[in-house]
Write an enzyme that holds these catalytic residues in place. Structure first.
Site, mmCIF file in Angstrom:
data_model
loop_
_atom_site.group_PDB
_atom_site.id
_atom_site.type_symbol
_atom_site.label_atom_id
_atom_site.label_comp_id
_atom_site.label_asym_id
_atom_site.label_seq_id
_atom_site.Cartn_x
_atom_site.Cartn_y
_atom_site.Cartn_z
ATOM 1 N N GLY A 154 -1.648 0.881 -32.484
ATOM 2 C CA GLY A 154 -2.538 1.217 -34.335
ATOM 3 C C GLY A 154 -3.293 -0.092 -34.672
ATOM 4 N N LYS A 172 6.539 4.186 -7.390
ATOM 5 C CA LYS A 172 5.284 4.165 -6.725
ATOM 6 C C LYS A 172 4.836 5.604 -7.652
ATOM 7 C CE LYS A 172 2.924 5.945 -3.005
ATOM 8 N NZ LYS A 172 2.036 4.333 -2.137
ATOM 9 N N CYS A 174 -8.038 -1.505 -35.409
ATOM 10 C CA CYS A 174 -8.923 -1.573 -34.131
ATOM 11 C C CYS A 174 -8.471 -0.930 -33.457
ATOM 12 C CB CYS A 174 -8.998 -3.131 -33.409
ATOM 13 S SG CYS A 174 -9.631 -4.486 -34.514
ATOM 14 N N ASN A 211 0.441 5.211 -8.594
ATOM 15 C CA ASN A 211 -0.416 6.022 -8.404
ATOM 16 C C ASN A 211 -1.386 6.270 -8.963
ATOM 17 O OD1 ASN A 211 -0.403 5.182 -5.250
ATOM 18 N ND2 ASN A 211 0.575 7.347 -5.204
ATOM 19 N N THR A 244 7.305 9.543 -0.157
ATOM 20 C CA THR A 244 7.082 9.550 -1.775
ATOM 21 C C THR A 244 7.983 10.651 -2.169
ATOM 22 O OG1 THR A 244 4.872 7.905 -1.525
ATOM 23 C CG2 THR A 244 5.091 10.213 -3.832
ATOM 24 N N ASP A 281 8.572 12.511 15.368
ATOM 25 C CA ASP A 281 7.496 13.638 15.290
ATOM 26 C C ASP A 281 8.191 14.528 15.550
ATOM 27 O OD1 ASP A 281 4.333 12.400 13.240
ATOM 28 O OD2 ASP A 281 4.819 15.347 14.742
ATOM 29 N N THR A 329 4.919 15.056 1.945
ATOM 30 C CA THR A 329 5.447 15.412 0.843
ATOM 31 C C THR A 329 4.668 15.891 0.375
ATOM 32 O OG1 THR A 329 5.421 12.795 -0.099
ATOM 33 C CG2 THR A 329 7.712 14.335 0.967
ATOM 34 N N VAL A 365 1.669 7.231 7.110
ATOM 35 C CA VAL A 365 2.929 6.153 7.168
ATOM 36 C C VAL A 365 3.624 5.495 8.027
ATOM 37 C CG1 VAL A 365 4.600 5.019 5.679
ATOM 38 C CG2 VAL A 365 2.328 6.573 5.305
HETATM 39 P P1 NAD Z 1 1.590 13.163 7.185
HETATM 40 O O1 NAD Z 1 1.110 14.476 7.008
HETATM 41 O O2 NAD Z 1 -0.394 11.844 8.308
HETATM 42 O O3 NAD Z 1 2.082 12.528 8.952
HETATM 43 C C1 NAD Z 1 3.772 13.019 8.720
HETATM 44 C C2 NAD Z 1 3.763 13.283 9.916
HETATM 45 O O4 NAD Z 1 5.720 13.749 9.833
HETATM 46 C C3 NAD Z 1 3.570 14.356 10.483
HETATM 47 O O5 NAD Z 1 2.771 14.036 11.600
HETATM 48 C C4 NAD Z 1 4.196 15.840 10.883
HETATM 49 O O6 NAD Z 1 3.839 16.461 11.755
HETATM 50 C C5 NAD Z 1 5.984 14.793 10.524
HETATM 51 N N1 NAD Z 1 6.984 15.957 10.830
HETATM 52 C C6 NAD Z 1 7.344 16.189 10.274
HETATM 53 N N2 NAD Z 1 8.306 17.221 9.838
HETATM 54 C C7 NAD Z 1 8.637 16.092 10.894
HETATM 55 C C8 NAD Z 1 10.527 16.575 10.995
HETATM 56 N N3 NAD Z 1 11.532 16.549 10.561
HETATM 57 N N4 NAD Z 1 10.790 14.914 12.359
HETATM 58 C C9 NAD Z 1 9.610 14.418 12.907
HETATM 59 N N5 NAD Z 1 8.597 14.196 11.862
HETATM 60 C C10 NAD Z 1 7.709 15.715 11.019
HETATM 61 O O7 NAD Z 1 1.705 11.811 6.668
HETATM 62 P P2 NAD Z 1 1.991 10.498 5.482
HETATM 63 O O8 NAD Z 1 0.165 10.429 4.443
HETATM 64 O O9 NAD Z 1 1.918 10.153 6.654
HETATM 65 O O10 NAD Z 1 2.396 10.870 4.879
HETATM 66 C C11 NAD Z 1 3.935 10.730 4.817
HETATM 67 C C12 NAD Z 1 4.971 10.207 3.647
HETATM 68 O O11 NAD Z 1 4.203 8.991 3.269
HETATM 69 C C13 NAD Z 1 3.901 11.364 2.135
HETATM 70 O O12 NAD Z 1 5.262 11.341 1.041
HETATM 71 C C14 NAD Z 1 2.699 10.800 1.143
HETATM 72 O O13 NAD Z 1 3.239 10.685 0.763
HETATM 73 C C15 NAD Z 1 3.199 8.894 2.177
HETATM 74 N N6 NAD Z 1 2.374 8.443 1.235
HETATM 75 C C16 NAD Z 1 1.706 8.195 2.522
HETATM 76 C C17 NAD Z 1 0.287 6.913 2.169
HETATM 77 C C18 NAD Z 1 -0.967 7.268 2.696
HETATM 78 O O14 NAD Z 1 -1.564 6.806 2.356
HETATM 79 N N7 NAD Z 1 -1.121 8.526 3.510
HETATM 80 C C19 NAD Z 1 0.132 5.971 1.886
HETATM 81 C C20 NAD Z 1 1.754 5.908 0.874
HETATM 82 C C21 NAD Z 1 2.944 6.649 1.020
#
Ligand code: NAD
Length: 449
Positions: free
Chosen positions: A265, A210, A268, A214, A124, A30, A86, A11
């Site tokens: 209800g 969200k 059908c 999903n 999320t 990151d 998350t 994301v």
């Molecule tokens: P991911 O695991 O790919 O990336 C998360 C990143 O956060 C990692 O690189 C990790 O090192 C970093 N991180 C953790 N703690 C940190 C901090 N304190 N400071 C800086 N970086 C930190 O996760 P994702 O797939 O990108 O998903 C992120 C969120 O978005 C989740 O809540 C997910 O449910 C939601 N989401 C994901 C998608 C998807 O398609 N992947 C789509 C919509 C929503």
């Protein structure tokens, strides 16, 4: 805008690259040095079509940079997105560990930052997470107040991996929950160019939507697969069936039947769901999803019963008993089931339903009531005054607009239980005494379920 993004996974890295492309100054953060290093040398930290090119362009024009240092990133920007993971806990719960750590880091930076800053939860998170975890953590670490010294928004992400850039640019909708209008306005400006509905909501609605999305997507897939399994076993072309199914934009792929309210209800749906499950069982096709539909509907009727009983009144008045407005069909009406159950529990009940009046119940319906629910005939009244004199709790049980007129006549000290959201004010609240519409003369309470 000057934007920081904590979390450069699927994301965060897509958002960072796209926002830099759109002309914003973006600092990505990151905890993983490999991801930071990737971005700083113009490469993508994840596999996503088109992302490397955007990141490389962002590095070349100097609008995108990455760091391990959240303090610098937050202090040097005015808007911070949280897009950390998350993950699921062992028991299926949502883990907010990364989110709280990120909030703590952001809060510490905000403590040293004099200007107004907006923190946006893009990860999320379940309803209540921002109120109960994000805001308190930010406030504790910054010693500042949310909504006043800094703003907090919820802005869920709708992208899908594999088409993430296109989805970022063409979202199905943009949802913004915010603690204050200044913060909401800042996000609205960021997304003003998008050709998508922009919906500003309370924080918890933005969080919950969200999950509704999903769960719905997962449900659609499981549904199509169960229909597919039944069709395959029965020698029917499942692709053809679902192709025809998807042509129906009125009842199938549409907002129809997607508002919480009365259980289903009628003559059908219960009958046909029952028959389909029986058909599947007969062929040894397991259909746990389709098999749970009638139980889920029964559970909704139990919730309705609790709502009707909660005001504690013994004399009940039901507005409407047929399964939907403007019909006299009473077969498998969930309201009749409720009435039957309440009657057994000793409640005194009157029913007012102009489409099912004493005079007009006849034919198949009359014999259905006489055989199945004979006591119902004594509860029906055509006399609105008699109904009003009787009912301490008025239950609105189908969506006929006619009952709005009846509700206007409701006086003091009467409870209204709206099972079908016919009273607009009930939609967003559970109990609303003293509403300004005068609908309940400022005295009656309504419980919406
Ligand atoms: P991911 O695991 O790919 O990336 C998360 C990143 O956060 C990692 O690189 C990790 O090192 C970093 N991180 C953790 N703690 C940190 C901090 N304190 N400071 C800086 N970086 C930190 O996760 P994702 O797939 O990108 O998903 C992120 C969120 O978005 C989740 O809540 C997910 O449910 C939601 N989401 C994901 C998608 C998807 O398609 N992947 C789509 C919509 C929503």
């Amino acid at each position: 805008m000057r934007i920081s993004i904590l979390g450069l996974g699927y994301v965060g890295s897509v958002a960072a690259a796209c926002l830099a492309r759109d002309g914003h100054q973006v600092i990505g953060v990151d905890a993983d040095p490999v991801k930071v290093e990737h971005i700083n040398r113009g490469a993508s930290p994840i596999l996503e079509p088109g992302l490397s090119e955007l990141i490389a362009a962002g590095r070349r024009n100097g609008r995108l940079t990455a760091t391990l240092d959240p303090d610098y990133a937050v202090r040097d920007t005015s808007l911070t997105f949280i897009s950390v993971g998350t993950p699921s806990g062992e028991d299926g719960s949502l883990s907010l560990g990364y989110v709280s750590r990120a909030c703590n880091q952001i809060g510490q930076a905000l403590a040293e930052k004099p200007d107004f800053h907006v923190v946006v939860t893009r990860s999320t998170v379940l309803p209540g997470s921002v109120r109960n975890v994000v805001i308190p953590t930010l406030e504790r670490a910054s010693l500042k107040r949310a909504g006043i010294d800094f703003g907090v928004c919820v802005n869920p992400e709708f992208l899908r991996e594999g088409t993430a850039i296109s989805d970022f640019d063409n979202p199905p909708k943009t949802v913004i929950g915010a603690t204050d209008s200044r913060s909401a306005e800042m996000l609205k400006r960021l997304y003003a160019h998008l050709n998508a509905p922009l919906l500003v909501t309370p924080l918890a609605v933005a969080e919950a939507v969200k999950y509704a999305d999903n769960a719905w997507h997962a449900l659609k897939i499981a549904f199509a697969n169960e229909i597919g399994a039944i069709c395959e076993k029965a020698g029917v072309d499942a692709q053809a069936v679902m192709d025809v199914f998807c042509h129906d934009l009125k009842l199938n792929i549409s907002p129809a039947y997607l508002r919480p309210g009365m259980a289903f209800g009628g003559s059908c749906l219960p009958k046909d769901v029952r028959a389909l499950n029986h058909f599947a069982r007969g062929m040894n096709v397991e259909t746990p999803l389709l098999g749970s539909i009638l139980a889920a509907n029964d559970r909704q009727i139990e919730r309705h019963l609790s709502a009707v009983e909660s005001p504690g009144n013994r004399r009940l008045g039901f507005l409407g008993i047929s399964f939907k407005a403007a019909t006299d069909d009473l077969r498998e009406s969930p309201v009749l089931r409720m009435i039957d159950s309440l009657h057994e529990r000793g409640y005194a009940i009157k029913i007012y339903d102009p489409w099912v009046s004493v005079a007009s119940v006849q034919g198949a319906n009359r014999s259905y009531i006489r055989n199945e629910l004979p006591h119902i005939l004594n509860m029906l009244t055509d006399d609105l005054q008699e109904f009003m004199d009787h009912a301490e709790t008025v239950v609105i049980a189908n969506r006929s607009p006619l009952y709005r007129g009846v509700l206007k006549k409701i006086g003091r000290n009467r409870s209204v239980v709206d099972l079908v959201n016919v009273v607009p004010q009930c939609r967003r609240c559970c109990i609303y005494p003293n509403n300004s519409s005068g609908l309940h003369n400022g005295q009656a309470t309504a419980v919406a379920v």
